[in-house]
Write an enzyme that holds these catalytic residues in place. Structure first.
Site, PDB file in Angstrom:
ATOM      1  N   SER A  87      61.435  37.457  57.888  1.00  0.00           N
ATOM      2  CA  SER A  87      62.757  38.090  57.981  1.00  0.00           C
ATOM      3  C   SER A  87      62.973  38.960  56.756  1.00  0.00           C
ATOM      4  O   SER A  87      62.431  38.660  55.679  1.00  0.00           O
ATOM      5  CB  SER A  87      63.837  37.001  58.024  1.00  0.00           C
ATOM      6  OG  SER A  87      65.115  37.561  57.826  1.00  0.00           O
ATOM      7  N   TYR A 104      67.243  29.779  54.157  1.00  0.00           N
ATOM      8  CA  TYR A 104      66.516  30.661  55.086  1.00  0.00           C
ATOM      9  C   TYR A 104      65.668  31.677  54.305  1.00  0.00           C
ATOM     10  O   TYR A 104      64.503  31.915  54.641  1.00  0.00           O
ATOM     11  CB  TYR A 104      67.550  31.356  55.971  1.00  0.00           C
ATOM     12  CG  TYR A 104      67.024  32.163  57.128  1.00  0.00           C
ATOM     13  CD1 TYR A 104      66.668  31.559  58.330  1.00  0.00           C
ATOM     14  CD2 TYR A 104      66.924  33.553  57.034  1.00  0.00           C
ATOM     15  CE1 TYR A 104      66.222  32.317  59.410  1.00  0.00           C
ATOM     16  CE2 TYR A 104      66.483  34.314  58.100  1.00  0.00           C
ATOM     17  CZ  TYR A 104      66.134  33.691  59.289  1.00  0.00           C
ATOM     18  OH  TYR A 104      65.695  34.452  60.347  1.00  0.00           O
TER      19      TYR A 104
HETATM   20  P1  NDP Z   1      66.754  32.221  68.915  1.00  0.00           P
HETATM   21  O1  NDP Z   1      67.745  31.298  68.302  1.00  0.00           O
HETATM   22  O2  NDP Z   1      67.197  33.200  69.924  1.00  0.00           O
HETATM   23  O3  NDP Z   1      65.527  31.364  69.535  1.00  0.00           O
HETATM   24  C1  NDP Z   1      64.919  30.395  68.752  1.00  0.00           C
HETATM   25  C2  NDP Z   1      63.723  29.829  69.482  1.00  0.00           C
HETATM   26  O4  NDP Z   1      63.079  28.908  68.586  1.00  0.00           O
HETATM   27  C3  NDP Z   1      64.085  29.036  70.724  1.00  0.00           C
HETATM   28  O5  NDP Z   1      63.056  29.202  71.666  1.00  0.00           O
HETATM   29  C4  NDP Z   1      64.108  27.594  70.212  1.00  0.00           C
HETATM   30  O6  NDP Z   1      63.845  26.635  71.237  1.00  0.00           O
HETATM   31  C5  NDP Z   1      62.966  27.636  69.227  1.00  0.00           C
HETATM   32  N1  NDP Z   1      63.001  26.590  68.207  1.00  0.00           N
HETATM   33  C6  NDP Z   1      63.944  26.350  67.281  1.00  0.00           C
HETATM   34  N2  NDP Z   1      63.610  25.277  66.536  1.00  0.00           N
HETATM   35  C7  NDP Z   1      62.433  24.819  67.024  1.00  0.00           C
HETATM   36  C8  NDP Z   1      61.573  23.739  66.700  1.00  0.00           C
HETATM   37  N3  NDP Z   1      61.875  22.886  65.709  1.00  0.00           N
HETATM   38  N4  NDP Z   1      60.432  23.577  67.410  1.00  0.00           N
HETATM   39  C9  NDP Z   1      60.112  24.426  68.426  1.00  0.00           C
HETATM   40  N5  NDP Z   1      60.894  25.469  68.782  1.00  0.00           N
HETATM   41  C10 NDP Z   1      62.040  25.654  68.093  1.00  0.00           C
HETATM   42  O7  NDP Z   1      66.062  32.958  67.667  1.00  0.00           O
HETATM   43  P2  NDP Z   1      65.547  34.449  67.490  1.00  0.00           P
HETATM   44  O8  NDP Z   1      64.787  34.865  68.676  1.00  0.00           O
HETATM   45  O9  NDP Z   1      66.655  35.272  66.998  1.00  0.00           O
HETATM   46  O10 NDP Z   1      64.553  34.251  66.248  1.00  0.00           O
HETATM   47  C11 NDP Z   1      63.157  34.081  66.413  1.00  0.00           C
HETATM   48  C12 NDP Z   1      62.510  34.145  65.036  1.00  0.00           C
HETATM   49  O11 NDP Z   1      62.821  35.415  64.443  1.00  0.00           O
HETATM   50  C13 NDP Z   1      63.012  33.089  64.069  1.00  0.00           C
HETATM   51  O12 NDP Z   1      61.971  32.661  63.248  1.00  0.00           O
HETATM   52  C14 NDP Z   1      64.039  33.846  63.244  1.00  0.00           C
HETATM   53  O13 NDP Z   1      64.205  33.260  61.972  1.00  0.00           O
HETATM   54  C15 NDP Z   1      63.387  35.209  63.176  1.00  0.00           C
HETATM   55  N6  NDP Z   1      64.309  36.284  62.872  1.00  0.00           N
HETATM   56  C16 NDP Z   1      65.352  36.570  63.715  1.00  0.00           C
HETATM   57  C17 NDP Z   1      66.206  37.610  63.414  1.00  0.00           C
HETATM   58  C18 NDP Z   1      67.350  37.998  64.284  1.00  0.00           C
HETATM   59  O14 NDP Z   1      68.138  38.870  63.867  1.00  0.00           O
HETATM   60  N7  NDP Z   1      67.508  37.422  65.473  1.00  0.00           N
HETATM   61  C19 NDP Z   1      66.046  38.387  62.182  1.00  0.00           C
HETATM   62  C20 NDP Z   1      64.913  37.997  61.387  1.00  0.00           C
HETATM   63  C21 NDP Z   1      64.084  36.980  61.730  1.00  0.00           C
HETATM   64  P3  NDP Z   1      65.035  25.626  71.742  1.00  0.00           P
HETATM   65  O15 NDP Z   1      66.107  26.484  72.307  1.00  0.00           O
HETATM   66  O16 NDP Z   1      64.380  24.746  72.753  1.00  0.00           O
HETATM   67  O17 NDP Z   1      65.498  24.887  70.509  1.00  0.00           O
END
Ligand code: NDP
Length: 249
Positions: free
Chosen positions: A147, A160
């Site tokens: 990020s 984070y």
């Molecule tokens: P979302 O919240 O939309 O989705 C998160 C996903 O991660 C879900 O599929 C969730 O599954 C899964 N997840 C969370 N915790 C766990 C765990 N312990 N084990 C397995 N799966 C897990 O997130 P984003 O798509 O926005 O983010 C994806 C990545 O991108 C993250 O690493 C985030 O930090 C990074 N990011 C996002 C940004 C943004 O603006 N959106 C900006 C910069 C980085 P479930 O629903 O089953 O828990």
């Protein structure tokens, strides 16, 4: 007669059920990968991604586990390997991540540890197991979703930012370990992307601070990931490539 057997190429996307992970699953499926969709709890969302891939003629399977729980990760990956004898996962996208924002003076233990464990220990739990086979095969791609918060630091996100900065450091170290084996390791650092994770933010205010004037889309991040996974990126390793509409340069 052509006797070439086209081996199935498997890509595991952690957190593949929603947001950026979902877009990566769909994009890599279009590139011909058989997708292993991981998630922690939302099995409906996981099943929807699988159905969307299959509707386009692609291949996908579900592999739920909590990336923070090393025993569950090992159990799930062993189960996958036992049912896919002779196959291996050649692409790993460490995408699972959560936000638990608070200023440090008010941050509790759980907020710190949950965020660091998901991003950083989650990376270790999956990668340390899958990398062994990639090393033996002398081929593989690992992409870690970091990020801009880990590059520039954002107030209210010391947990984070620390986790994502740690992930960038791990990316660089691992890239040096694995380059002699033909495996590349890179980080992708998104800015603000339209997903559930950012749905609670005051978008109008934040968009004013982004030179492009808008949030990015999950598909835009997935396109960058697909490039890094592809053959054209074979000499790119140890890099952190940010995709942020000019927010951080
Ligand atoms: P979302 O919240 O939309 O989705 C998160 C996903 O991660 C879900 O599929 C969730 O599954 C899964 N997840 C969370 N915790 C766990 C765990 N312990 N084990 C397995 N799966 C897990 O997130 P984003 O798509 O926005 O983010 C994806 C990545 O991108 C993250 O690493 C985030 O930090 C990074 N990011 C996002 C940004 C943004 O603006 N959106 C900006 C910069 C980085 P479930 O629903 O089953 O828990």
């Amino acid at each position: 007669m052509n006797t070439t057997v086209n081996a199935i190429r498997y890509a595991l996307v952690t957190g593949g059920s929603r947001g950026i992970g979902r877009a990566i699953c769909l994009r890599l499926a279009r590139e011909g990968y058989s997708i292993i969709i991981n998630y922690r709890s939302d099995s409906n969302a996981g099943a929807q991604v699988k159905a969307a891939i299959e509707a386009e003629g692609g291949k996908a399977e579900l592999l739920p586990f909590d990336v923070c729980d090393s025993e569950s990760v090992a159990e799930a990956l062993t189960m996958w390997q036992n049912s896919h004898s002779g196959e291996y996962i050649s692409v790993l996208i460490n995408n699972a991540g959560i936000r638990q924002d608070n200023i440090l003076s008010l941050m509790n233990n759980k907020q710190w540890h949950d965020v660091v464990n998901t991003t950083l220990t989650g990376f270790y739990n999956t990668t340390s197991l899958l990398v062994q086979k990639m090393m033996r095969k002398r081929s593989g791609r690992i992409i870690n979703i970091a990020s801009v918060s880990g590059m520039m630091g954002l107030p209210g996100q010391s947990n984070y930012s620390a986790a994502k900065a740690g992930l960038i450091g791990a990316t660089k170290a691992l890239a040096k370990e694995l380059a002699p084996r033909g495996i590349t390791v890179n980080a992708v650092a998104p800015g603000f992307i339209e997903t559930d994770m950012t749905s609670d933010l005051d978008r109008t205010d934040i968009e004013k601070s982004i030179p492009a004037g808008r949030f990015g889309t999950p598909d835009e991040v997935a396109a960058l990931v697909a490039f890094l996974v592809g053959n054209d990126a074979s000499y790119i390793t140890g890099q952190c490539i940010s995709i942020n509409g000019g927010l951080y340069t």
